[in-house]
Each structure stands twice: as C-alpha cells, then as structure tokens.
Design an enzyme around this catalytic site. Structure first.
Site, mmCIF file in Angstrom:
data_model
loop_
_atom_site.group_PDB
_atom_site.id
_atom_site.type_symbol
_atom_site.label_atom_id
_atom_site.label_comp_id
_atom_site.label_asym_id
_atom_site.label_seq_id
_atom_site.Cartn_x
_atom_site.Cartn_y
_atom_site.Cartn_z
ATOM 1 N N LYS A 47 0.875 -1.239 0.026
ATOM 2 C CA LYS A 47 -0.084 -0.073 -0.236
ATOM 3 C C LYS A 47 0.862 1.239 -0.123
ATOM 4 O O LYS A 47 0.363 2.325 -0.170
ATOM 5 C CB LYS A 47 -1.017 -0.017 1.375
ATOM 6 C CG LYS A 47 -1.856 -1.334 1.064
ATOM 7 C CD LYS A 47 -2.974 -1.232 0.156
ATOM 8 C CE LYS A 47 -3.979 -2.217 0.306
ATOM 9 N NZ LYS A 47 -4.914 -2.354 -0.901
ATOM 10 N N SER A 261 -2.974 -12.395 4.338
ATOM 11 C CA SER A 261 -3.446 -12.575 3.132
ATOM 12 C C SER A 261 -2.379 -12.955 2.103
ATOM 13 O O SER A 261 -2.697 -13.519 1.173
ATOM 14 C CB SER A 261 -3.869 -10.971 2.744
ATOM 15 O OG SER A 261 -2.965 -10.079 2.691
#
Length: 300
Positions: A47, A261
């Site tokens: 991110k 994840s």
C-alpha cells in the site's frame, strides 16, 4: 551529490523464488513460483505505492495542499502507508478503522502521527467507509478514497506491473493477488495484459465465513469503484485456516515472514502450480508478519 529521500525507497521490491514450499509434483511440471516482497517497502506493505501516488497526484491537481487534513477508512495497511506518506509530505491524517484490527497496525499508524478513530467491529469496513464520507461532508477533511481513486491502480500500472515483467523477463504466465481494495490486481492486470494477453490474472478471496485481514468479498453496494471484473480471469476462494497455515509455513520453511493475506495468495499460487505445466507464477507478498503478532497466528 544528490541523496535519496524515504520516498525514493518505495517500489522496486525483490521477486524471490520459493524453494522448499514447492513439492515434487510442482517441480515435475517445470513450474516456478515467485513471491514479490512488498513488505520491503518503507512502511511495510504494497500500500505504500498507492498511498504516495494518491497524495502526489492530488497535490498536482491542486486538490490538496500541505497542512490539510486527509481522511481515510482503512483495514490497516493503507492506513499505515497513508500515515507515512502524510508525515513525509506535511499533512494531518485521520484514519477510521474497525476496532478489531491488530494492535500493531494501530500503533504503527500512531507512530507516524495519525489520529485514529475506531468504529464498532459489527459495522465492519462498510460502516467505516460511510463515516468517512459523513466527516468529509461535514468539512472535517478530504478523502483520498482508495476504493474509488484511479491513482490507486495507476501506482501498480506504473510500478508493480512493469517490475514483475522486467524481473521475469516477460516469462510470467500467471499473476495471483489477494483482493481487498483491488488496486493491486487492477493495475498489474492492465499492464501485464498489454504486454501479453495470455497472462492469467487470478484473484484470491475468502471462503464464506472466513475472516482474512486484507482480503474481502464485498457486498455489491460497497464493491470498489476501481474494480473491473473483466480484468480478472478467475477468482479462487481460500480459507482462513489455509491462509494462516501457509503464512506460518512461509516463515518457518522459506524464511519469508508475511501476513495472512499473503499466505492466502501463496496458497492459491501453489494450487495453480499443481494444475499447470511450464508456468511462471507470481504472487504478491503484500506485507510483513510482524504486524500480526498480537493476533495469535504466530504462536510462540
């Protein structure tokens, strides 16, 4: 002499081959499985790329200026990345997140100087997103909107995708990414398909009843605006148990300490590697495991 700033260290992350998680079946099929280590970015996740992209491009358009307050609903990694990017470029940062997310994530955001507003666990990210919109309407700040901002996938179209193509020398046949905001898979898919339309784009999403930080199966009303179904060739469901187990094995067997994840994306990549032949499969290792220590996923 010109020295680098912290901004210059975002991107160009390593692409590494799995050695011990691949079994004899995968080797006999002449398949290579590669993980892109996005935890090597300065704030520790994939991110970092869209966070800096969204701020820089909003500045260039005159939408924001130094000293403004930025607001974002986040499940963790985007919040940490935005807190870092806001600190490095002179903004106040207000982050809205469900109260059940890991303590390490909250502490990381606070370390960068962000203000954190926790919302009830029962409301999930949907409630956090609604509250962010309400606060913007009330004039309390400006939302960058990772879910609808085209500068999110653009960061991966301009950076992550070209890096993967370069580092595999164009040999990539399959790309696997967990789907949260979907910025990574959208941007990388667009770039790779332009280079070779035959590259298969695979999204990982949680099985019914599984809660995996960073991966979501959104209700239709909250589906990210940046998401284009046509850019994902297929979606593979993965369980919370498998994601956690594979994340632990990645650390213990490969020495890759990653989040849950990332374990889910790796599980899907290995699944594909047992189904195809002569393939080069790349998956995103989207963050580091140290921000999940309090969750109990990595028991002492």
């Amino acid at each position: 002499m010109t020295y680098k700033t912290i901004e210059d260290t975002i991107g160009n992350t390593p692409l590494v081959q799995l050695v011990r998680l691949v079994d004899d079946d995968i080797r006999s099929r002449n398949n290579v499985v590669l993980g892109k280590l996005e935890g090597n970015n300065p704030a520790g996740s994939v991110k970092d790329r869209p966070a800096l992209s969204m701020i820089r491009k909003a500045e260039a358009r005159g939408r924001i200026k130094q000293g403004d307050t930025l607001i974002e609903a986040t499940s963790g990694n985007t919040g940490i990345a935005l807190a870092m990017a806001a600190a490095m470029r002179g903004y106040k940062m207000l982050l809205i997140m469900p109260e059940d997310l890991s303590l390490e994530r909250r502490q990381s955001m606070a370390a960068y100087g962000a203000e954190i507003l926790l919302t009830p666990q029962t409301g999930g990210m949907e409630y956090a997103r609604d509250l962010a919109e309400q606060m913007q309407r009330e004039g309390k700040g400006i939302i960058l909107d990772q879910f609808g901002n085209p500068d999110n996938p653009l960061a991966h179209y301009e950076g992550t995708g070209p890096e993967i193509w370069r580092d595999t020398e164009g040999r990539i046949t399959h790309f696997v990414s967990a789907m949260g905001t979907t910025g990574t898979i959208m941007g990388v898919s667009q770039y790779l398909k332009e280079q070779n339309p035959k590259v298969e784009i695979v999204g990982a999403q949680p099985e019914e009843g599984s809660r995996i930080p960073g991966i979501r199966k959104w209700p239709e009303a909250y589906l990210p605006k940046i998401f284009d179904r046509s850019r994902v060739d297929r979606v593979e469901n993965v369980s919370q148990a498998a994601s956690e187990s594979t994340a632990r094995r990645m650390a213990a067997v490969e020495g890759i300490f990653c989040g849950i994840s990332s374990g889910g994306a790796c599980e899907v990549a290995l699944r594909i590697a047992r189904q195809v032949e002569n393939a080069t499969i790349v998956f995103i290792v989207c963050d580091r495991g140290d921000r999940y220590l309090s969750t109990g996923v990595f028991p002492a």
